[in-house]
Enzyme design. Structure first.
Site, PDB file in Angstrom:
ATOM      1  N   HIS A   1      48.319  18.258   5.033  1.00  0.00           N
ATOM      2  CA  HIS A   1      49.563  17.964   4.288  1.00  0.00           C
ATOM      3  C   HIS A   1      49.856  16.470   4.436  1.00  0.00           C
ATOM      4  O   HIS A   1      50.983  16.069   4.744  1.00  0.00           O
ATOM      5  CB  HIS A   1      50.742  18.775   4.837  1.00  0.00           C
ATOM      6  CG  HIS A   1      50.551  20.259   4.820  1.00  0.00           C
ATOM      7  ND1 HIS A   1      50.771  21.017   3.679  1.00  0.00           N
ATOM      8  CD2 HIS A   1      50.164  21.132   5.781  1.00  0.00           C
ATOM      9  CE1 HIS A   1      50.534  22.305   3.965  1.00  0.00           C
ATOM     10  NE2 HIS A   1      50.156  22.396   5.225  1.00  0.00           N
TER      11      HIS A   1
ATOM     12  N   SER B   1      45.198  23.977   6.101  1.00  0.00           N
ATOM     13  CA  SER B   1      46.367  23.664   6.925  1.00  0.00           C
ATOM     14  C   SER B   1      46.032  23.861   8.412  1.00  0.00           C
ATOM     15  O   SER B   1      45.158  23.154   8.919  1.00  0.00           O
ATOM     16  CB  SER B   1      47.546  24.514   6.464  1.00  0.00           C
ATOM     17  OG  SER B   1      48.741  24.043   7.003  1.00  0.00           O
TER      18      SER B   1
ATOM     19  N   GLU C   1      47.343  17.780   0.443  1.00  0.00           N
ATOM     20  CA  GLU C   1      47.395  19.142  -0.093  1.00  0.00           C
ATOM     21  C   GLU C   1      46.482  19.260  -1.317  1.00  0.00           C
ATOM     22  O   GLU C   1      46.216  18.275  -2.006  1.00  0.00           O
ATOM     23  CB  GLU C   1      48.842  19.497  -0.472  1.00  0.00           C
ATOM     24  CG  GLU C   1      49.739  19.573   0.764  1.00  0.00           C
ATOM     25  CD  GLU C   1      51.176  19.964   0.458  1.00  0.00           C
ATOM     26  OE1 GLU C   1      51.515  20.181  -0.722  1.00  0.00           O
ATOM     27  OE2 GLU C   1      51.970  20.054   1.419  1.00  0.00           O
TER      28      GLU C   1
END
Lengths: 268, 268
Positions: free
Chosen positions: A172, A130, A199
């Site tokens: 994401h 992330s 993800e």
């Protein structure tokens, strides 16, 4: 495309990687660390509590030599000898999620950043998920609206850690509908390749070669052959125009050659 | 690419078009109808109450000759002479949103479908928003998960009204993160061009030329030069692989030539 110089390995994860079941990606991180010490850098988070326990549990039976946490409250701490020494004998570092600007603003141009770079150059592993993924590029995406066609001007970028050159990373990716903003980032300068990572999916970079593992895909957005763009002319609330972008959808087993700018099929 | 045969005009809207303020797209619909009669087909909805009032208000000062509603409860009604006659002197038809399968299952191969086709062929306007947009292609997208990388097998398609050939349409495009599923549809047969339309955005098709108006963009996904795909080999829960897709992001003022398969810049 410049050659990527280091002997190390980057494991760039799109967030939300499986930490309970098969743990495909964490298993790969552990494998690359080869029984050595992995430093979990939770610096992207303002509230790092819980991260370490969570990853300790996830890595518990994956044959790591050691897992230790590195957190810095502020830039002053990022120069502390005790903080720095944690990295001396590390085989890898793993940046957990949070805010990518916290990583760069806290450790950018500090002893920690120098040690991360040295670790990577001597053949170590730098993993990040992330925010920890975004931070690896030279110019990183900081903010930009998801789930809307990109508006010129609605994109905030900043200098990242620069471990991978000429690439801009988003995470994401399919889950948050970020195709518009990545294509917008590439439009700013097609020298830079867009890499959107889903993800539970990782791009593993060794030299000029990228390999994809995980349950989603890595999207490569190549602006080399763009024939028209309105990025420089348009008003800031104007929707982006971009003609002739090349896109590759790369799931597990596929790869990408950064030097040739070509996708690699599973059988190669 | 086959030539599009009709003299009419398609106005394909990505849903949620502005009906209160500037009404850019509805204004264009009214302009194309040239003071004639517009039929509002609410057949996509199981509960059509309110649609007509809403559009009547939206079109009230836009110089339509007349706005009348066409709703059919079932296929039997779709053959009623009174229902059919509504279309005789219409200059255009507008399909409102709902479920695209309701449109095709209720009026497919009925007198109404024949009249819509005749209207289009004699130079009339066929407009549609959301489900009313999807339905215009020969093969239409019915269902497929948004905001996830496309899984092979997770895509339901069905025969549409076939007013535009060799194109597959998706709507609410950036807003619902549908890039993955449109690219998945194109992977099935790259003869078919993917056209993803944002909300409050329309693709206006006249012959082989598409013009874009509205606040978002139209995304054209061209699979002509695809070099690798796993659609036929992969397991149905396997993530899609697709190399060398060409994408164009076309906001207001941009266009596309369906015959040449080339984007058109605002100055052309």
């Amino acid at each position: 495309m410049h050659e990527q110089g280091s002997k190390g390995c980057l494991i760039i994860i799109g967030g939300n990687e499986d930490r309970k079941d098969e743990r495909r990606i964490l298993r790969e991180v552990a494998r690359e660390v080869r029984g050595g010490k992995l430093v979990l850098a939770t610096v992207a988070s303002r509230r790092p509590e819980g991260y370490f326990d969570d990853y300790q549990r996830a890595f518990s039976d994956l044959d790591l030599g050691d897992l230790v946490e590195l957190y810095v409250e502020d830039r002053v701490e990022a120069g502390d000898r005790s903080k720095l020494s944690v990295l001396d004998d590390a085989a890898g570092i793993f940046f957990s999620g949070g805010d990518q600007l916290r990583i760069t603003s806290q450790i950018g141009d500090t002893g920690i950043e120098a040690k991360v770079r040295a670790l990577y150059e001597r053949g170590g592993v730098v993993a990040g998920t992330s925010a920890g993924a975004s931070v690896m590029s030279e110019t990183m995406l900081v903010k930009g609206t998801s789930q809307i066609t990109h508006r010129i001007g609605d994109l905030h970028m900043a200098p990242g850690l620069g471990l991978i050159r000429d690439v801009i990373i988003d995470q994401h990716f399919a889950e948050r509908g970020r195709f518009g903003r990545l294509i917008g980032a590439v439009a700013h300068n097609p020298r830079v390749l867009g890499m959107g990572i889903d993800e539970d999916t990782a791009a593993i970079v060794r030299g000029d070669r990228i390999d994809v593992i995980g349950s989603g895909a890595v999207y490569v957005v190549d602006g080399t052959h763009v024939t028209h763009s309105n990025v420089a002319e348009g008003q800031s609330d104007c929707a982006l125009a971009l003609h002739d972008v090349r896109v590759h959808v790369l799931p597990d087993g596929n790869g990408y050659d950064l030097k040739e700018r070509r996708p690699i099929s599973p059988d190669n």
